[in-house]
Motif scaffolding. Structure first.
Motif, PDB file in Angstrom:
ATOM      1  N   UNK A 117      57.661  13.510  16.790  1.00  0.00           N
ATOM      2  CA  UNK A 117      59.004  14.099  16.782  1.00  0.00           C
ATOM      3  C   UNK A 117      59.128  15.160  17.870  1.00  0.00           C
ATOM      4  N   UNK A 118      58.082  15.945  18.055  1.00  0.00           N
ATOM      5  CA  UNK A 118      58.077  16.954  19.128  1.00  0.00           C
ATOM      6  C   UNK A 118      58.225  16.280  20.487  1.00  0.00           C
ATOM      7  N   UNK A 119      57.515  15.175  20.696  1.00  0.00           N
ATOM      8  CA  UNK A 119      57.603  14.431  21.950  1.00  0.00           C
ATOM      9  C   UNK A 119      59.007  13.877  22.166  1.00  0.00           C
ATOM     10  N   UNK A 120      59.615  13.366  21.095  1.00  0.00           N
ATOM     11  CA  UNK A 120      60.976  12.834  21.189  1.00  0.00           C
ATOM     12  C   UNK A 120      61.975  13.943  21.507  1.00  0.00           C
ATOM     13  N   UNK A 121      61.736  15.128  20.968  1.00  0.00           N
ATOM     14  CA  UNK A 121      62.601  16.271  21.251  1.00  0.00           C
ATOM     15  C   UNK A 121      62.566  16.610  22.737  1.00  0.00           C
ATOM     16  N   UNK A 122      61.366  16.603  23.303  1.00  0.00           N
ATOM     17  CA  UNK A 122      61.228  16.878  24.730  1.00  0.00           C
ATOM     18  C   UNK A 122      61.875  15.783  25.578  1.00  0.00           C
ATOM     19  N   UNK A 123      61.715  14.524  25.143  1.00  0.00           N
ATOM     20  CA  UNK A 123      62.347  13.405  25.850  1.00  0.00           C
ATOM     21  C   UNK A 123      63.861  13.543  25.836  1.00  0.00           C
ATOM     22  N   UNK A 124      64.398  13.941  24.694  1.00  0.00           N
ATOM     23  CA  UNK A 124      65.846  14.111  24.567  1.00  0.00           C
ATOM     24  C   UNK A 124      66.336  15.192  25.517  1.00  0.00           C
ATOM     25  N   UNK A 125      65.647  16.320  25.569  1.00  0.00           N
ATOM     26  CA  UNK A 125      66.058  17.415  26.441  1.00  0.00           C
ATOM     27  C   UNK A 125      66.008  17.005  27.911  1.00  0.00           C
ATOM     28  N   UNK A 126      64.917  16.315  28.293  1.00  0.00           N
ATOM     29  CA  UNK A 126      64.764  15.895  29.692  1.00  0.00           C
ATOM     30  C   UNK A 126      65.815  14.854  30.070  1.00  0.00           C
TER      31      UNK A 126
END
Length: 226
Positions: A117-126
């Motif tokens: 979920x943390x990785x997906x959060x970063x992907x969303x922001x980028x």
């Protein structure tokens, strides 16, 4: 699904286009995952930068090699990945609540899901940042193409350019303008879609499991007489 080696070797040196029909670069070669599987394709972009792309993102459309650069596809993939991991986390919590999973196993799996979920959060922001940056570029490109189209029509009216040349210029400019507008609309839709994605807290408290305890002890004390 990755390409087969006998197919991949036939496209080496071929020009590849992006999702909007523009020339993206040239195929340099590929990486082999197994004797017959090609997971990555090497691409030299127009800027000269060399990158690797999953072969699953490359397709052939009307004899044109295309690498999937669609903004909406990227947003859809992220949303689907998030939906899947949240579904898994929900099922995990239910199993833990019913006592079917011990706490040690639950914590281990839950930590893995929260990392995802943390990785997906970063992907969303980028992805959101990249879409916003690209939208600014495309807005400027659309404005410039419309300026050139107007300028060409003005020069035709003034007699500086003949009708055939002006018609040819207009066709090429409209083609580029349509490509830019299509990507611009996709970038806008992606920004809106990502803004609506509800990301869960990166670290959430585990569910409270109710355990059956012993019945309270009630003491009946007889008042002593004096």
């Amino acid at each position: 699904m990755s390409l087969k080696t006998d197919v991949a070797k036939t496209i080496i040196g071929e020009v590849i286009h992006d999702s909007y029909g523009r020339v993206y670069g040239r195929i340099l070669g590929f990486s082999v995952g197994s004797p017959r599987s090609v997971p990555l394709i090497w691409i030299e972009q127009k800027t000269g930068q060399v990158s690797s792309c999953p072969s699953s993102q490359i397709s052939l459309d009307d004899e044109m090699m295309i690498v999937n650069t669609s903004w909406t596809v990227k947003a859809t993939r992220l949303s689907e990945d998030l939906r899947v991991i949240l579904q898994k986390l929900s099922v995990l919590n239910k199993l833990y609540n019913t006592g079917e999973i011990v706490k040690e196993a639950y914590d281990k799996i839950r930590n893995h899901y929260e990392t995802t979920i943390h990785s997906l959060t970063q992907r969303r922001q980028l992805l959101s940042q990249n879409a916003e940056k690209r939208l600014e570029e495309l807005t400027a490109t659309v404005d410039h193409l419309e300026f050139l189209l107007a300028k060409s029509k003005l020069e035709r009216s003034l007699g500086y350019v003949d009708e055939d040349a002006c018609s040819l210029i207009a066709d090429v400019l409209r083609d580029s303008l349509n490509r830019a507008l299509t990507e611009k609309n996709d970038a806008e839709a992606t920004i809106d879609a990502l803004a609506e994605v509800s990301m869960p807290p990166e670290t959430s408290a585990p569910p409270q499991v109710k355990r059956e305890g012993a019945s309270p002890i009630v003491l009946h004390i007889k008042e002593a007489g004096l």
